[in-house]
Design an enzyme around this catalytic site. Structure first.
Site, PDB file in Angstrom:
ATOM      1  N   SER A  81     -24.074  45.199 -19.914  1.00 30.17           N
ATOM      2  CA  SER A  81     -23.361  43.944 -20.166  1.00 30.17           C
ATOM      3  C   SER A  81     -24.349  42.804 -20.358  1.00 30.17           C
ATOM      4  O   SER A  81     -25.439  42.804 -19.759  1.00 30.17           O
ATOM      5  CB  SER A  81     -22.486  43.646 -18.951  1.00 30.17           C
ATOM      6  OG  SER A  81     -22.068  42.305 -18.954  1.00 30.17           O
ATOM      7  N   LYS A 117     -24.869  46.926 -12.932  1.00 30.56           N
ATOM      8  CA  LYS A 117     -25.274  47.171 -14.329  1.00 30.56           C
ATOM      9  C   LYS A 117     -26.802  47.226 -14.428  1.00 30.56           C
ATOM     10  O   LYS A 117     -27.370  48.102 -15.080  1.00 30.56           O
ATOM     11  CB  LYS A 117     -24.742  46.059 -15.250  1.00 30.56           C
ATOM     12  CG  LYS A 117     -23.228  46.037 -15.400  1.00 30.56           C
ATOM     13  CD  LYS A 117     -22.738  47.225 -16.193  1.00 30.56           C
ATOM     14  CE  LYS A 117     -21.238  47.205 -16.409  1.00 30.56           C
ATOM     15  NZ  LYS A 117     -20.706  48.503 -16.863  1.00 30.56           N
ATOM     16  N   TYR A 128     -21.376  43.074  -9.106  1.00 29.66           N
ATOM     17  CA  TYR A 128     -20.995  43.775 -10.340  1.00 29.66           C
ATOM     18  C   TYR A 128     -22.173  43.796 -11.318  1.00 29.66           C
ATOM     19  O   TYR A 128     -22.565  44.853 -11.822  1.00 29.66           O
ATOM     20  CB  TYR A 128     -19.776  43.082 -10.994  1.00 29.66           C
ATOM     21  CG  TYR A 128     -19.696  43.309 -12.478  1.00 29.66           C
ATOM     22  CD1 TYR A 128     -19.268  44.531 -12.995  1.00 29.66           C
ATOM     23  CD2 TYR A 128     -20.100  42.314 -13.388  1.00 29.66           C
ATOM     24  CE1 TYR A 128     -19.241  44.752 -14.363  1.00 29.66           C
ATOM     25  CE2 TYR A 128     -20.069  42.532 -14.746  1.00 29.66           C
ATOM     26  CZ  TYR A 128     -19.638  43.747 -15.232  1.00 29.66           C
ATOM     27  OH  TYR A 128     -19.623  43.972 -16.578  1.00 29.66           O
TER      28      TYR A 128
HETATM   29  C1  UD1 Z   1     -17.449  37.532 -17.384  1.00 33.03           C
HETATM   30  C2  UD1 Z   1     -18.305  37.874 -16.190  1.00 33.03           C
HETATM   31  C3  UD1 Z   1     -19.379  38.841 -16.651  1.00 33.03           C
HETATM   32  C4  UD1 Z   1     -18.733  40.065 -17.279  1.00 33.03           C
HETATM   33  C5  UD1 Z   1     -17.822  39.634 -18.431  1.00 33.03           C
HETATM   34  C6  UD1 Z   1     -17.053  40.795 -19.044  1.00 33.03           C
HETATM   35  C7  UD1 Z   1     -18.255  35.991 -14.637  1.00 33.03           C
HETATM   36  C8  UD1 Z   1     -19.019  34.877 -14.013  1.00 33.03           C
HETATM   37  N1  UD1 Z   1     -18.887  36.676 -15.600  1.00 33.03           N
HETATM   38  O1  UD1 Z   1     -18.266  36.928 -18.369  1.00 33.03           O
HETATM   39  O2  UD1 Z   1     -20.160  39.231 -15.548  1.00 33.03           O
HETATM   40  O3  UD1 Z   1     -19.720  40.931 -17.775  1.00 33.03           O
HETATM   41  O4  UD1 Z   1     -16.875  38.688 -17.926  1.00 33.03           O
HETATM   42  O5  UD1 Z   1     -16.162  41.369 -18.136  1.00 33.03           O
HETATM   43  O6  UD1 Z   1     -17.111  36.257 -14.279  1.00 33.03           O
HETATM   44  N2  UD1 Z   1     -12.907  30.780 -18.802  1.00 33.03           N
HETATM   45  C9  UD1 Z   1     -12.011  29.750 -18.565  1.00 33.03           C
HETATM   46  N3  UD1 Z   1     -10.835  30.048 -17.953  1.00 33.03           N
HETATM   47  C10 UD1 Z   1     -10.497  31.325 -17.565  1.00 33.03           C
HETATM   48  C11 UD1 Z   1     -11.417  32.372 -17.814  1.00 33.03           C
HETATM   49  C12 UD1 Z   1     -12.624  32.046 -18.430  1.00 33.03           C
HETATM   50  O7  UD1 Z   1     -12.273  28.590 -18.890  1.00 33.03           O
HETATM   51  O8  UD1 Z   1      -9.401  31.537 -16.989  1.00 33.03           O
HETATM   52  C13 UD1 Z   1     -14.167  30.460 -19.505  1.00 33.03           C
HETATM   53  C14 UD1 Z   1     -15.415  30.794 -18.699  1.00 33.03           C
HETATM   54  O9  UD1 Z   1     -15.797  29.702 -17.908  1.00 33.03           O
HETATM   55  C15 UD1 Z   1     -16.416  31.098 -19.827  1.00 33.03           C
HETATM   56  C16 UD1 Z   1     -15.552  31.700 -20.932  1.00 33.03           C
HETATM   57  O10 UD1 Z   1     -14.215  31.275 -20.653  1.00 33.03           O
HETATM   58  O11 UD1 Z   1     -17.013  29.924 -20.314  1.00 33.03           O
HETATM   59  C17 UD1 Z   1     -15.572  33.211 -20.967  1.00 33.03           C
HETATM   60  O12 UD1 Z   1     -15.246  33.713 -19.673  1.00 33.03           O
HETATM   61  P1  UD1 Z   1     -15.001  35.256 -19.392  1.00 33.03           P
HETATM   62  O13 UD1 Z   1     -14.039  35.798 -20.380  1.00 33.03           O
HETATM   63  O14 UD1 Z   1     -14.660  35.419 -17.945  1.00 33.03           O
HETATM   64  O15 UD1 Z   1     -16.412  35.934 -19.718  1.00 33.03           O
HETATM   65  P2  UD1 Z   1     -17.864  35.619 -19.118  1.00 33.03           P
HETATM   66  O16 UD1 Z   1     -17.839  34.518 -18.137  1.00 33.03           O
HETATM   67  O17 UD1 Z   1     -18.805  35.480 -20.261  1.00 33.03           O
END
Ligand code: UD1
Length: 350
Positions: A130, A158, A154
């Protein structure tokens, strides 16, 4: 007909199902092992259907990778050319609460798999790593040579499995292992027949957006609007799951080259998209308004993460084809046809 047989661990999950479909359509015989912890056997039935005649080349075993006897039996009954290893727990928050669960499941699962593979002379592996291993990158795009770190158990699993794979290849040079670092997989198969179906409250952006769109949740919480980005929200490299599936077939073909040892490739698009840009694209694709609640930053989140895609392009001859509009279109197609995921309707197998 390729006449090769591949074992896919976690093949009933989101990325697994899409990859299994592509393998079948490319002519591989495919055996799935999955404990169905966060996945559904209905997904396997649907993959079989989507694959048409190739669906006859798919078989499924409900078993946990840590069950060495079950794994042994599968390897005794079938000779595998290679293994694609997806199976694992992946909820970041849960991993902080229950680190031993994550270390036991992800690490013991991987070690047992590698041991049984070695015992049966199958030494070709593609492992789902990842982009989380880049932590908060100092610069972007992230190249495969960047320093690695983990912000939670997690991510650490990885990282450790990557290290285990490197050590195994150094000790026994007849192993060939490809580590694929996924960026942010989204979207669904264009048929709307398979897609992501997380249990409980989704952790990731697009599954959450999807549940807001179908009325299962009132609003999306945006984690932080004070980042140094185009609109203050976090930037990620979203990649269509169908492109990711294609990347796995490319990696599998690469394993047939001599002297590859342990290689690592990013699978991303090389483009960064903010949370608000993604929400806007989804609203456009779905015609649904996504109400937003702006909240503080989520602990452990990086500001901007996107991939350097040169190495995968050069060495795997693979490049993502789809952009965020297609990702959102296909995500909505899946969500609107399956508002409650695989629990939406009775599946017939005819
Ligand atoms: C997350 C995980 C990462 C994992 C990946 C795939 C964390 C800190 N990181 O990555 O370890 O490999 O998922 O499973 O959890 N966001 C919102 N609202 C939400 C959800 C997300 O604003 O309800 C934003 C987040 O702040 C981020 C973006 O959307 O900026 C993407 O988030 P997300 O889909 O959770 O992915 P990652 O944070 O990149």
């Amino acid at each position: 007909m390729i006449n090769k047989t591949v074992l896919v661990t976690g093949g009933a999950g989101y990325i697994g199902t899409h990859t299994v479909l592509h393998l079948l359509l490319a002519g591989f015989k495919t055996v799935v092992i999955d404990n169905l912890h966060n996945s559904s056997q209905i997904a396997i039935l649907r993959v079989k259907k989507l694959a048409g005649d190739f669906g006859n080349n798919l078989s499924f075993h409900k078993a946990d990778l840590r069950d060495r006897d079950a794994l042994e039996q599968i390897f005794v009954s079938t000779k595998f050319d290679a293994v694609i290893h997806f199976a694992g727990l992946k909820a970041v928050g849960e991993s902080v609460q229950k680190p031993l669960l994550y270390y036991n499941n992800n690490l013991s699962g991987a070690i047992t798999l590698l041991e049984v593979m070695a015992a049966h002379g199958c030494k070709k592996l593609v492992f789902s790593s990842s982009a989380t291993v880049y932590g908060w990158p100092k610069e972007v795009p992230c190249t495969e040579e960047f320093p690695l770190s983990a912000a939670n158990p997690y991510g650490r699993t990885k990282l450790i499995i990557e290290e285990i794979c490197r050590d195994v290849c150094s000790a026994e040079p007849d192993w060939k292992i490809i580590l694929l670092r996924f960026f942010n997989p989204v979207g669904a198969h264009p048929s709307g027949y398979i897609g992501e179906d997380p249990q409980g409250i989704p952790n990731n952006l697009m599954p959450f957006v999807q549940q807001v769109a179908v009325g299962r949740r009132p609003a999306l919480t945006v984690f932080g609007n004070d980042y140094n980005t185009i609109d203050g929200t976090g930037v990620r490299d979203y990649i269509h799951v169908v492109d990711l599936a294609d990347g796995h077939v490319a990696a599998l073909l690469k394993l047939d080259e001599s002297n590859i040892g342990c290689e690592v490739y990013n699978l991303g698009t090389g483009k960064g998209t903010s949370v608000l840009e993604m929400v806007r694209a989804f609203e456009q694709a779905s015609g649904k308004k996504i109400p937003l609640v702006i909240a503080g930053r989520r602990p452990g989140d990086a500001e901007i993460v996107y991939a350097s895609i040169e190495k995968a392009g050069r060495e795997l001859k693979w490049k993502a084809k789809y952009g965020i509009d297609e990702m959102c279109r296909d995500q909505w197609n899946w969500a609107s046809k399956n508002p409650h995921g695989y629990g939406s309707q009775e599946d017939s197998t005819d």
